[in-house]
Design an enzyme around this catalytic site. Structure first.
Site, PDB file in Angstrom:
ATOM      1  N   TRP A  69      -2.027   0.601  13.586  1.00  0.00           N
ATOM      2  CA  TRP A  69      -1.950   2.463  13.221  1.00  0.00           C
ATOM      3  C   TRP A  69      -2.060   2.947  14.349  1.00  0.00           C
ATOM      4  O   TRP A  69      -2.653   2.981  15.432  1.00  0.00           O
ATOM      5  CB  TRP A  69      -2.045   2.334  12.083  1.00  0.00           C
ATOM      6  CG  TRP A  69      -1.287   1.189  11.075  1.00  0.00           C
ATOM      7  CD1 TRP A  69      -2.122   0.064  10.549  1.00  0.00           C
ATOM      8  CD2 TRP A  69      -0.142   1.263  11.027  1.00  0.00           C
ATOM      9  NE1 TRP A  69      -1.332  -0.891   9.931  1.00  0.00           N
ATOM     10  CE2 TRP A  69       0.381  -0.925  10.127  1.00  0.00           C
ATOM     11  CE3 TRP A  69       1.455   1.248  11.661  1.00  0.00           C
ATOM     12  CZ2 TRP A  69       1.468  -1.358   9.891  1.00  0.00           C
ATOM     13  CZ3 TRP A  69       2.441   0.149  11.444  1.00  0.00           C
ATOM     14  CH2 TRP A  69       2.353  -0.630  10.737  1.00  0.00           C
ATOM     15  N   GLU A 118       0.941  -0.818   0.276  1.00  0.00           N
ATOM     16  CA  GLU A 118      -0.369  -0.223   0.093  1.00  0.00           C
ATOM     17  C   GLU A 118       0.818   1.310  -0.355  1.00  0.00           C
ATOM     18  O   GLU A 118       0.964   2.079   0.814  1.00  0.00           O
ATOM     19  CB  GLU A 118      -0.989   0.009   1.060  1.00  0.00           C
ATOM     20  CG  GLU A 118      -1.880  -1.682   1.211  1.00  0.00           C
ATOM     21  CD  GLU A 118      -2.599  -1.265   2.332  1.00  0.00           C
ATOM     22  OE1 GLU A 118      -2.593  -0.503   2.956  1.00  0.00           O
ATOM     23  OE2 GLU A 118      -3.679  -2.065   2.664  1.00  0.00           O
ATOM     24  N   GLU A 162      -5.073  -8.267   0.882  1.00  0.00           N
ATOM     25  CA  GLU A 162      -5.931  -8.482   2.190  1.00  0.00           C
ATOM     26  C   GLU A 162      -7.231  -7.812   1.525  1.00  0.00           C
ATOM     27  O   GLU A 162      -8.154  -7.555   0.999  1.00  0.00           O
ATOM     28  CB  GLU A 162      -4.710  -7.339   3.030  1.00  0.00           C
ATOM     29  CG  GLU A 162      -3.465  -6.983   2.846  1.00  0.00           C
ATOM     30  CD  GLU A 162      -3.227  -5.946   4.201  1.00  0.00           C
ATOM     31  OE1 GLU A 162      -4.740  -5.173   4.769  1.00  0.00           O
ATOM     32  OE2 GLU A 162      -2.307  -5.576   4.154  1.00  0.00           O
TER      33      GLU A 162
HETATM   34  O1  IFM Z   1      -3.868  -2.963   9.244  1.00  0.00           O
HETATM   35  C1  IFM Z   1      -3.996  -2.312   7.929  1.00  0.00           C
HETATM   36  C2  IFM Z   1      -2.833  -3.364   7.230  1.00  0.00           C
HETATM   37  O2  IFM Z   1      -1.670  -2.933   7.548  1.00  0.00           O
HETATM   38  C3  IFM Z   1      -2.308  -2.633   5.791  1.00  0.00           C
HETATM   39  N1  IFM Z   1      -3.681  -3.007   5.339  1.00  0.00           N
HETATM   40  C4  IFM Z   1      -5.336  -2.390   5.603  1.00  0.00           C
HETATM   41  C5  IFM Z   1      -5.499  -2.895   7.038  1.00  0.00           C
HETATM   42  C6  IFM Z   1      -6.488  -2.421   8.058  1.00  0.00           C
HETATM   43  O3  IFM Z   1      -6.955  -1.155   8.424  1.00  0.00           O
END
Ligand code: IFM
Length: 445
Positions: free
Chosen positions: A402, A167, A348
């Site tokens: 985060w 990302e 993801e």
């Molecule tokens: O937790 C995050 C991950 O680190 C990166 N993609 C989105 C997830 C959910 O916010």
């Protein structure tokens, strides 16, 4: 249970990232990362939390590997903490840090689980930020390629794939335009320059790994969404196009078309990356990839008036993100029509929910429904001709989310942070059954 139609060698897995689960932030020679520093700034993370301990995965590696095996995982996507293996981001490598990832990869292979490695999931060595402004500096792209080369030499013969970045939009935009993520800059021009250097570093890393003969499939992981206008008005539709251009095309076009998209470029204006783009950069960035990873959570909802909340027919997750599974089919079909793509992994997909541990059980029916709807949407995309190679649920276990700290739970496994007790939620049992039902069972497409 629904039946989804994927190809026979479709890969089923779960994902995590280093800073979100490892802990052991000050052990065995790990250097500090920009996230360690960011978390110590008051007000940046909910409850002032940090990843010092997180899920203590660094010390509970064997137990967590066993857990994955018990849950029937075919593949595990993890990230390598750059400051754990090269504390200053340049120069000496840390054998203890490298040893941890060797044990992780070997432990996965021993259990028949395919290791999918990501080189950068946001934890930049702090030294690179402090001495040369991190990704604002072109040199960091070359430091990244050196680091990639080292990982290739240590793990390249054993991993199922290597993704360069996770990302990059988050690193560039949230880290530098809004300041919501580390390193906490709020400067559009910095964000544009960072995004260019991230893409450059991706291409340089791919070229370095290929030059060294690394055979593992190589790619990148992008977070993407379709963008919809609030109404059919030209203004709202233009707002949606702009958001899509800034979020999706900004990464896809350089990677697959050798240029930045005109709509977003025009919007950046003098804040764009033009001053840092050098001749030949797009050739490096466009180095062919073996796969593309896509992280999908929700759609973008845009309006000229700034109203950002969609109607949310299926509701919202605990992140306040709209549940919009059909957006996954739309996104993938659109990409397939617009770019010449390598095979795609959904690297993801998942949701945060207010999970309650009740007598050793978490009844996370919302999460099961979320996964079911998204797998069905992915299956639809495969039927429409998208080459979908696998799916990774986010996340194996609850972890450090985060800026939201530990408040948001994305895991299939519940983590009691006080005791570090792991409890598979109902969704973990459901997913195990889905995998068992689908593995090796190619259904007519
Ligand atoms: O937790 C995050 C991950 O680190 C990166 N993609 C989105 C997830 C959910 O916010």
């Amino acid at each position: 249970m629904s039946t989804y139609r994927f190809k026979e060698d479709f890969v089923w897995g779960v994902a995590t990232s280093s800073y979100q689960i490892e802990g052991a932030a000050h052990e065995d020679g790990r250097g500090p990362s920009i996230w360690d520093a960011f978390c110590s700034v008051p007000g940046k993370v909910v409850n002032g939390e940090n990843g010092d301990v997180a899920c203590d995965h660094y010390h509970r590696l064997e137990q967590d590997l066993d857990l994955m095996a018990e849950l029937g995982m075919q593949a595990y996507r993890f990230s390598i903490a750059w400051p754990r293996v090269q504390p200053d981001g340049r120069g000496a490598f840390n054998e203890k840090g490298l040893g941890f990832y060797e044990r992780l990869v070997d432990g996965l292979l021993k259990r028949g689980i395919q290791p999918f490695a990501t080189l950068y999931h946001w934890d930049l060595p702090l030294a690179l930020q402090e001495t040369q402004n991190g990704w604002e500096n072109r040199d960091t792209a070359y430091r990244f390629a050196d680091y990639a080369r080292k990982i290739g030499s240590v793990l390249g013969d054993r991993v199922a794939s290597i993704a360069t970045h996770n990302e990059p939009w988050c690193t560039a935009w949230l880290g530098n335009a809004t300041g919501y993520f580390a390193p906490g800059n709020a400067d559009l021009k910095k964000a544009a320059n960072v995004s260019h250097h991230l893409l450059l570093s991706h291409g340089l890393a791919l070229q370095a790994l290929r030059a060294d003969g690394v055979k593992a499939p190589l790619g990148i992981v992008l977070n993407q969404s379709p963008a919809h206008g609030a109404t059919d008005s030209p203004e709202d539709q233009a707002a949606a196009s702009l958001e899509y251009s800034k979020f999706v095309s900004w990464y896809m076009d350089p990677l697959f078309k050798g240029e930045y998209p005109a709509t977003a470029l025009q919007w950046y204006g003098e804040n764009g990356p033009q001053e840092v783009i050098r001749e030949g950069d797009f050739d490096i960035i466009g180095t062919p990839m073996d796969f593309l990873g896509i992280n999908y959570y929700t759609r973008i909802f845009a309006s000229a008036s700034g109203e950002k909340r969609p109607p949310g027919v299926l509701g919202f997750t605990d992140m306040d993100w709209e549940v919009y599974p059909q957006g996954l089919t739309e996104l993938l079909s659109g990409l397939n029509a617009n770019y010449k793509l390598p095979p795609i992994y959904i690297t993801e997909n998942g949701c945060a929910a207010r999970d309650v541990l009740d007598n050793g059980r978490v009844r996370d029916t919302d999460r099961i429904e979320f996964y079911d709807l998204h797998l069905a949407a992915l299956s639809d995309a495969a039927q429409k001709g998208v080459d979908v190679a696998g799916y990774f649920a986010w996340s194996l276990m609850d972890n450090f989310e985060w800026a939201s700290g530990y408040d948001k739970r994305f895991g299939m496994v519940h983590v009691d942070y006080a005791s570090q007790q792991r409890t598979p939620k109902d969704s973990a049992h459901w997913y195990r059954d889905v995998i068992a039902q689908h593995v090796g069972a190619a259904l007519p497409r």
